[in-house]
Design a protein around this motif. Structure first.
Motif, PDB file in Angstrom:
ATOM      1  N   CYS A   6       2.543  12.033  -0.717  1.00  0.00           N
ATOM      2  CA  CYS A   6       3.716  12.310  -0.866  1.00  0.00           C
ATOM      3  C   CYS A   6       4.082  13.821  -1.185  1.00  0.00           C
ATOM      4  N   HIS A  21       7.967   3.348  -3.586  1.00  0.00           N
ATOM      5  CA  HIS A  21       6.811   3.322  -2.353  1.00  0.00           C
ATOM      6  C   HIS A  21       5.797   4.378  -2.849  1.00  0.00           C
ATOM      7  N   CYS A  35       1.853   7.283  -0.460  1.00  0.00           N
ATOM      8  CA  CYS A  35       3.386   6.581   0.017  1.00  0.00           C
ATOM      9  C   CYS A  35       2.758   5.468   0.459  1.00  0.00           C
ATOM     10  N   HIS A  41       7.668   7.893   4.291  1.00  0.00           N
ATOM     11  CA  HIS A  41       6.818   9.038   4.172  1.00  0.00           C
ATOM     12  C   HIS A  41       7.204   9.952   5.099  1.00  0.00           C
ATOM     13  N   SER A 101      12.684   7.869  -2.455  1.00  0.00           N
ATOM     14  CA  SER A 101      12.827   7.154  -1.275  1.00  0.00           C
ATOM     15  C   SER A 101      14.401   6.913  -0.779  1.00  0.00           C
TER      16      SER A 101
END
Length: 137
Positions: A6, A21, A35, A41, A101
């Motif tokens: 991430c 996530h 992720c 991602h 996200s």
């Protein structure tokens, strides 16, 4: 999954922000965040890259691992996300983000392309963000 690290890991490791996530991975050097969803991602990685490039230019800094303080990278993650949240809600930003996200996908849905995101306000949120100082022992 480990190659889906991430780009907004600092606030996730400290558990200041959340992401549906995110999965914590414990390593010898400490925690990392991976992720679990490749599409998410990709969106976050592209968004982080645009925010970082714009912020470094606004602060007149170069993206150099040897000279760029870690503190600046943390400010970009925290301030960048809070600035995006403020951009999306037209209100003063909260101090937390419930799902990075969802925020990233909402930004991309509203603006359609990275180049269309007005990053000047996000840059100001990054510059204004104050990181916590370490306490001396």
């Amino acid at each position: 999954m480990t190659d889906l690290l991430c780009p907004f890991s600092a606030p996730l490791v400290k558990q200041d922000f959340a992401c549906k996530h995110a999965q914590e991975i414990i390593r010898r050097g400490g925690s990392e965040i991976a992720c679990q969803q490749s599409d998410a991602h990709g969106v976050c990685l592209a968004l982080h890259g645009a925010i970082k490039a714009s912020a470094l230019q606004a602060m007149e800094l170069e993206d150099d691992l040897l000279s760029l303080p870690h503190n600046v990278l943390v400010k970009i993650q925290y301030g960048g996300l809070l600035g995006l949240q403020q951009l999306m809600t037209d209100a003063s930003a909260k101090e937390t983000i419930d799902d990075i996200s969802t925020l990233a996908f909402d930004v991309m849905k509203q603006f359609g392309a990275l180049e269309k995101i007005p990053l000047s306000g996000v840059n100001q949120a990054i510059i204004d963000y104050k990181t916590q100082r370490r306490r001396k022992k």
